[in-house]
Design an enzyme around this catalytic site. Sequence first.
Site, PDB file in Angstrom:
ATOM      1  N   ARG A 212      -6.863   1.960  -3.360  1.00 24.49           N
ATOM      2  CA  ARG A 212      -5.838   1.376  -2.492  1.00 24.49           C
ATOM      3  C   ARG A 212      -5.659  -0.103  -2.785  1.00 24.49           C
ATOM      4  O   ARG A 212      -6.622  -0.799  -3.098  1.00 24.49           O
ATOM      5  CB  ARG A 212      -6.152   1.608  -1.027  1.00 24.49           C
ATOM      6  CG  ARG A 212      -7.420   0.956  -0.568  1.00 24.49           C
ATOM      7  CD  ARG A 212      -7.986   1.659   0.602  1.00 24.49           C
ATOM      8  NE  ARG A 212      -8.625   2.854   0.125  1.00 24.49           N
ATOM      9  CZ  ARG A 212      -9.658   3.425   0.679  1.00 24.49           C
ATOM     10  NH1 ARG A 212     -10.159   2.941   1.756  1.00 24.49           N
ATOM     11  NH2 ARG A 212     -10.197   4.493   0.178  1.00 24.49           N
TER      12      ARG A 212
ATOM     13  N   ARG B  18       0.842  -1.200   0.000  1.00 30.57           N
ATOM     14  CA  ARG B  18       0.000   0.000   0.000  1.00 30.57           C
ATOM     15  C   ARG B  18       0.876   1.249   0.000  1.00 30.57           C
ATOM     16  O   ARG B  18       1.821   1.359   0.762  1.00 30.57           O
ATOM     17  CB  ARG B  18      -0.920   0.025   1.217  1.00 30.57           C
ATOM     18  CG  ARG B  18      -1.801   1.273   1.193  1.00 30.57           C
ATOM     19  CD  ARG B  18      -2.949   1.201   2.123  1.00 30.57           C
ATOM     20  NE  ARG B  18      -3.681   2.477   2.112  1.00 30.57           N
ATOM     21  CZ  ARG B  18      -4.790   2.690   2.747  1.00 30.57           C
ATOM     22  NH1 ARG B  18      -5.332   1.729   3.459  1.00 30.57           N
ATOM     23  NH2 ARG B  18      -5.384   3.866   2.686  1.00 30.57           N
TER      24      ARG B  18
ATOM     25  N   ASP C 150      -8.872  -2.393   8.490  1.00 31.20           N
ATOM     26  CA  ASP C 150      -9.459  -1.525   9.508  1.00 31.20           C
ATOM     27  C   ASP C 150     -10.025  -2.336  10.667  1.00 31.20           C
ATOM     28  O   ASP C 150     -10.614  -3.403  10.460  1.00 31.20           O
ATOM     29  CB  ASP C 150     -10.604  -0.690   8.918  1.00 31.20           C
ATOM     30  CG  ASP C 150     -10.124   0.406   8.002  1.00 31.20           C
ATOM     31  OD1 ASP C 150      -9.058   0.983   8.269  1.00 31.20           O
ATOM     32  OD2 ASP C 150     -10.827   0.692   7.013  1.00 31.20           O
TER      33      ASP C 150
END
Length: 178
Positions: free
Chosen positions: A100, A91, A105
């Site tokens: 991305r 990334r 998360d």
Amino acid sequence: MRTEANHGAAWVTVYLALGTNLGDRLANLRRALAALPPEVQPLRASAVYETPPWGITEQPRFLNMVVEARTRLEPLPLLHYLKTLERQLGRQPGVRYGPRLIDLDILLYGDMVINLPELTVPHPRMAERAFVLVPLCDLYPQGRHPLLNETFEALRARVDCREIEIWAEAAAVWPQVG
């Protein structure tokens, strides 16, 4: 990356959102799942869904999924571990909500509510995002949002899921999870 500080700490169940819209998206999810251990041990995975981009709409569609996992890492070390994995997986820094290669998360960390400058749990705006709620409901439909005290299934019923399409079963991404 090994974190010895919490070696004796109790396991905590976490729910992580994984997303990608660049390159070989399914391979990106497979690499991310394979990179999580040993600090994060996946237990179950949702199906993989193709979803429209959120925020910046002029970009490729995403593949999104949710993983139930366990970890002994405290919340901030877990965040740092995931951000390090994102960089190791390729990334690159970019614009917020932009394309991305991989996004990892923290949606839920046990039943904790965390409000720090660097980390908010439950993930902010998760109750508004079909690309999070649909895969989360594969794993935890009767779970309750720690702040809203509503089930994730009830929250999903209120968001627009029309453009969320199943892409692959969990076993297609990582057969060990499921």
